[in-house]
Design a protein around this motif. Structure first.
Motif: not given
Length: 121
Positions: A1-7, A95-96, A111-119
């Motif tokens: 299973e393809v998995q992408l995990v962003e952090s 997202y990756c 697609w990964g689930k994404g990681t939130q960036v807040t500036v």
């Protein structure tokens, strides 16, 4: 299973830096095009940077050149996105994506689930 995990996302002040990571599993890393996208609130998802198969080429969207750097570690099946000089307009979910050519010439996208960036300003 393809998995992408962003952090690696988080809340940072303008001018700061972050390094995002995308850990991939379930597929042969160098056989896929690996890309970073982002989606800001109320906007469409846009491409940031991509790594060709085997990592021979790295490309950036024109608006992303200069402050974004994609790198990868094939031994760890991980792709990184270094972002410097962060601006409030960089606020988005990052997202990756992994893409390969499937049967009948169709692209397969994961697609990964994404990681939130807040500036903050």
């Amino acid at each position: 299973e393809v998995q992408l995990v962003e952090s690696g996302g988080g809340l940072v002040q303008a001018g700061g830096s972050l390094r995002l990571s995308c850990a991939a599993s379930g597929f042969t890393f160098d056989d896929y095009v690996i890309s970073w996208f982002r989606q800001a609130p109320g906007k469409e998802r846009e491409g940031v940077s991509c790594r060709s198969t085997s990592g021979l080429t790295i490309a950036y969207a024109d608006s992303m050149k200069g402050r974004f750097t994609l790198s990868s570690d094939s031994a760890k099946n991980t792709v990184y996105l270094q972002v410097n000089g962060l601006k409030p307009e960089d606020t988005a979910v990052y997202y990756c994506n992994a893409r390969t050519l499937g049967s009948f010439g169709r692209w397969l996208d994961y697609w990964g689930k994404g990681t939130q960036v807040t500036v903050s300003a």
